[in-house]
Each structure stands twice: as C-alpha cells, then as structure tokens.
Scaffold this active site. Structure first.
Site, PDB file in Angstrom:
ATOM      1  N   ASP A 131      -0.348  -8.960  -2.410  1.00  0.00           N
ATOM      2  CA  ASP A 131      -1.427  -8.033  -2.089  1.00  0.00           C
ATOM      3  C   ASP A 131      -1.826  -7.206  -3.303  1.00  0.00           C
ATOM      4  O   ASP A 131      -1.138  -7.187  -4.324  1.00  0.00           O
ATOM      5  CB  ASP A 131      -0.986  -7.076  -0.974  1.00  0.00           C
ATOM      6  CG  ASP A 131      -0.731  -7.776   0.344  1.00  0.00           C
ATOM      7  OD1 ASP A 131      -1.367  -8.823   0.592  1.00  0.00           O
ATOM      8  OD2 ASP A 131       0.103  -7.277   1.125  1.00  0.00           O
ATOM      9  N   TYR A 159      12.082 -11.390  -3.351  1.00  0.00           N
ATOM     10  CA  TYR A 159      11.331 -10.153  -3.589  1.00  0.00           C
ATOM     11  C   TYR A 159      12.289  -8.999  -3.839  1.00  0.00           C
ATOM     12  O   TYR A 159      13.404  -8.972  -3.325  1.00  0.00           O
ATOM     13  CB  TYR A 159      10.456  -9.807  -2.387  1.00  0.00           C
ATOM     14  CG  TYR A 159       9.163 -10.580  -2.312  1.00  0.00           C
ATOM     15  CD1 TYR A 159       7.999 -10.095  -2.910  1.00  0.00           C
ATOM     16  CD2 TYR A 159       9.094 -11.797  -1.629  1.00  0.00           C
ATOM     17  CE1 TYR A 159       6.809 -10.791  -2.831  1.00  0.00           C
ATOM     18  CE2 TYR A 159       7.902 -12.507  -1.548  1.00  0.00           C
ATOM     19  CZ  TYR A 159       6.762 -11.992  -2.155  1.00  0.00           C
ATOM     20  OH  TYR A 159       5.587 -12.688  -2.078  1.00  0.00           O
TER      21      TYR A 159
END
Length: 270
Positions: A52, A110
């Site tokens: 994003d 992540y």
C-alpha cells in the site's frame, strides 16, 4: 526471450503503492520507466507483493521478460543510475522461463516497526509508527503466536478477496530493540501469502494487547471474527516487506546468496 528477476528495496513514503496506478507515482511505474530508458523496451513488470501507499520494502521481487542483451551487472548498475533515490535494485539474476514473481513465491516475510520512545524520533517519523505508551512485548509475543498455523484470516482482511482467505502462517514474533538509543518494537510475521491489510490489522490489534487495552481472549475473538470492534488498522509507514522466498532458491530472494550482481553494503537492520 530472457526472464530477468530483480530484488528491490524502496522507501514507500512518496508512492501511492507498489502496483501501477493512474492516480499517482507507483514503484512499478518508476521501475518500468527506468527499464525502458535502459533497454529501449516497454515491458510490464510483475511484482511479488502488493504494498500500500507508505509501505516500504527491503526484499520486493519483480520479474520482466526481455530481449535485451545487457549483462546482469549492467542491468543492476544501469537501473540504479536511472531510478530515483527512493528505489534501488539490490540484485538481479536469470530466472527460469516459468518463474513468476508473484505466483512462484512460497513465502513472504513482513516486519512492522514501532517507535516506542518517550518522544517520537524525527528520523523515524516516516519509517516507524509511534506508540507513546510502553508496550508489553512479552504479552504481545505470547499472543501473536496464536496466528501461527493454517487459519482463515478473513477477519483481518479488508475489501474483496480473490479466492480462498485461508493462509498458512509460518512464523510470528514480537521483540524489542534499539536504534540510536530509541526503543523499537519489531513484529515479524511470515506466511505463504497475505490478504489485504492483514498484517496492519494484526499489528494494530496486537498493539492494544501491548497497551493493556485487550487481553489474549479478546485478541483470539478478533481472529475468529467475533469481535470486529477491537480490530485496529496500524499505520502503513511502519510496515516493510522484508523477503519473498521461492522453492528453487532455498534461501529467499532477500538473502545474500542472491547478491553477487547487486549492491553490497552495511545497513542498519530495523
């Protein structure tokens, strides 16, 4: 035709996201523009992970099919000479013809970085989410392990999803460290794939555990989809795509064995 894979890092602060978009500057867009300038080819690049706006990457992977005769080292040097300062190619390699950066991946990793100092560090303001209350990392680490295994992660996702919402989480942990004397909390999670906002919703809810706002049972209720009100979306700028791993490399695209043709330097490890 060759299939070239690239390992990329970027500062996501000034991007609308990794995927090409019509409404702003994207990582894919600047990569494709640089590729065209270097090779004269207009090619569509495939990225392994969709990040994003504001999300960073240390180990994003892309692949591009090309007729260029440039060597691997020329590709790395050439792209880095063209790309803006917030994007860099760390390595490149000849990939098998059937290699697909997204669909060939078997594991994605992540890291979420939280600035947990008494006052926020100006140096980290675009690269770590600030939480002023001291977080109980032991409680967070114990609770986050609930997500390890095979689960339906739909309660942590946002927006429409393609196909199954079941994912396999291989690793989840929470640790505390320091950078320049500033306390940081690191949340690491690895899975075969992720849903939209899955990590950020997980982290936002986990922060509430660290603050003492919710307990382990309520965290479990969020995971089960029974308590959506306790779910919180963490800010994008604390999130990093650290690595994408493939079955044929055995180590992952973010590890040093892939770097002979890339950039080697000492880095601060967040």
């Amino acid at each position: 035709m060759r299939n070239i894979a690239l390992r990329i890092e970027y500062d996501g602060a000034d991007f609308v996201g990794s995927q090409w978009q019509t409404n702003g500057r994207s990582v894919q867009g600047v990569l494709e523009a640089a590729w065209q300038q270097l090779t004269g080819e207009r090619r569509r690049m495939t990225l392994a992970g969709r990040t994003d706006a504001g999300v960073h990457a240390r180990g994003q992977v892309a692949n591009v099919r090309t007729d260029t005769r440039h060597t691997i080292s020329t590709i790395v040097r050439g792209l880095n000479g063209i790309l803006p300062e917030d994007v860099g190619v760390l390595a490149a390699w000849e990939a098998p013809d059937d290699f697909h950066a997204r669909y060939s991946a078997v594991r994605r990793e992540y890291r979420y970085v939280i600035d947990n100092g008494r006052t926020p560090s100006p140096l980290l303001r675009r690269h770590a989410a600030y939480v002023p209350r001291r977080l109980d990392t032991a409680a967070m680490d114990a609770v986050v392990r609930q997500v390890i295994g095979t689960h339906d992660f739909a309660p942590l996702s946002d927006g429409p999803q393609e196909g199954s919402t079941v994912r396999i989480c291989y690793e989840a942990r929470c640790t505390r460290t320091e950078v320049w004397g500033q306390p940081l909390v690191l949340i690491d999670i690895a899975a075969n794939a992720f849903l939209r906002h899955m990590v950020r919703n997980l982290v936002g809810t986990l922060i509430q555990v660290g603050e003492g706002r919710i307990d382990a049972d309520r965290f479990a209720a969020v995971l089960a989809g029974d308590d959506r009100r306790a779910r919180v979306l963490a800010p994008a700028h604390g999130l990093y795509l650290m690595a994408v791993r493939y079955p044929e490399d055995g180590t992952g695209a973010a590890d040093e064995p892939a770097a002979p043709h890339g950039v080697t330097e000492t880095r601060m490890q967040l």
